[in-house]
Design an enzyme around this catalytic site. Sequence first.
Site, short mmCIF file in Angstrom:
data_model
loop_
_atom_site.label_atom_id
_atom_site.label_comp_id
_atom_site.label_asym_id
_atom_site.label_seq_id
_atom_site.Cartn_x
_atom_site.Cartn_y
_atom_site.Cartn_z
N ARG A 1 0.78 -1.15 0.06
CA ARG A 1 0.02 -0.20 0.04
C ARG A 1 0.93 1.28 -0.04
NH1 ARG A 1 -3.30 -0.68 5.37
NH2 ARG A 1 -3.94 1.48 4.74
N SER B 1 0.73 4.03 2.02
CA SER B 1 0.73 4.81 3.05
C SER B 1 2.23 4.62 3.81
CB SER B 1 -0.31 4.20 4.16
OG SER B 1 0.14 3.11 4.69
N SER C 1 -12.24 1.25 15.15
CA SER C 1 -12.41 -0.16 15.64
C SER C 1 -13.53 -0.38 16.55
CB SER C 1 -11.26 -0.74 16.33
OG SER C 1 -11.55 -1.99 17.04
N ARG D 1 -12.41 -1.87 19.92
CA ARG D 1 -11.85 -1.29 20.95
C ARG D 1 -13.19 -0.48 21.51
NH1 ARG D 1 -7.53 0.90 16.45
NH2 ARG D 1 -5.94 -0.47 16.86
N GLY E 1 -8.58 7.36 7.86
CA GLY E 1 -7.31 7.73 7.31
C GLY E 1 -6.08 7.26 7.79
N ASN E 2 -5.07 7.46 7.13
CA ASN E 2 -3.71 6.66 7.54
C ASN E 2 -3.20 7.15 8.85
OD1 ASN E 2 -2.37 9.17 7.04
ND2 ASN E 2 -2.17 8.39 4.89
N THR F 1 -2.76 11.12 8.98
CA THR F 1 -4.11 11.77 8.85
C THR F 1 -4.63 11.79 10.17
OG1 THR F 1 -4.16 11.22 6.61
CG2 THR F 1 -6.30 12.14 7.62
N ARG F 2 -4.98 10.63 10.83
CA ARG F 2 -5.66 10.66 12.25
C ARG F 2 -4.93 11.64 13.23
NH1 ARG F 2 -6.54 4.26 12.87
NH2 ARG F 2 -4.99 4.13 11.25
N CYS G 1 -13.99 -7.34 10.51
CA CYS G 1 -14.02 -6.20 11.21
C CYS G 1 -15.23 -5.65 11.52
CB CYS G 1 -13.13 -5.06 10.12
SG CYS G 1 -14.10 -4.85 8.77
#
Length: 359
Positions: free
Chosen positions: A17, A19, A138, A141, A159-160, A163-164, A253
């Site tokens: 990927r 990222s 998640s 979580r 976001g990756n 970004t987060r 997920c």
Amino acid sequence: MPADTISAKVTMKVGSRKSQLALVQTRYVISEIKKIFPEHQFEVVEMSTLGDNVLDKALSKIGEKSLFTKELEVALEKGDVDFVVHSMKDLPTTLPPGMVIGAVLEREDPRDAVIIKSSSTSKCLDDLPNGSVIGTSSLRRAAQLKVAYPNLEFQDVRGNLNTRIRKLDDPTGPYSALILAVAGVARLGWSDRISQYLEGDLCMHAVGQGALAVECRDEDMETLAMLANLHHRDTVLATIAERSFMKTLEGGCSVPVGVNTKVLDNGVSLHGGVWSIDGQTSLKAKKIVNFVNDDDLDGEPSPPKRCKSKVNFAAVFAELLPHSELIAAEKCGRYLATELIGRGADKILKEAKEANEVK
């Protein structure tokens, strides 16, 4: 297969990927291979996946199991790349036909971490004011932490990692903290941002979290032989147990499933749980399966061959490890899941999936 019998292709193509974290992980795997095969050359082929491109929906609502892997696997099937590096928690427990996990590298810390807004004086979740917004993509979580922290609000954040964290630190943004995997934060060199580590009794981690998996074609004998050198025994056994647990539960997920795993001197110990979306209903149990040594062969291990094992090790191909240990790990996950299903886990997960779809 000894290292000196594996031929070096002109250049091996490695799928990743785009990222920053994915590329760091891919380059790490390449560096580990080059320690053993310094003559090999590698080219990283960067791609975007569905999970990278669809950022206006929660991961659990996109409705596709292979969110971060499908495009990479298509390239692998077409022969455009020789192998692909994944965060193991992104890999479904059943891979496309002809694909296999050829290496599982040593696991980073599998726990989750709390990252507090940079301008905040709080040091942990307990310090945050009532109504503080916690960002997490998640369901696992959120379900666990809602029970422990009913005074906090949990919202999706996409976001990756870069970004987060940018969204978190935005002075006008809604988030007071994020919950992220320790492994990803550490691999990017940002461990100093971690305010709190969440232990297993508070938040069980995701299946495969912290481990890197390398996927290749199951008929590519030379690549399999090369990748076999990267297997980390304890991580292989732990993640096989976890993936077997998830596979038997038919989770993903879109449902909250968590685990804690230990590889013991003589077996595998797996603690697993399932939760409702709001965390109010849960089932947990623990299983230990000991190794049995009577099915191992004496002498030198044979070269890797196409995976035709009678036992499905949740797509992990590790024929150079003792077969009895692989079987014990697979049984540990399957037995624990079967026990929880017998106690109603399937009903909890079915209701969680339905609640997530209409949420």
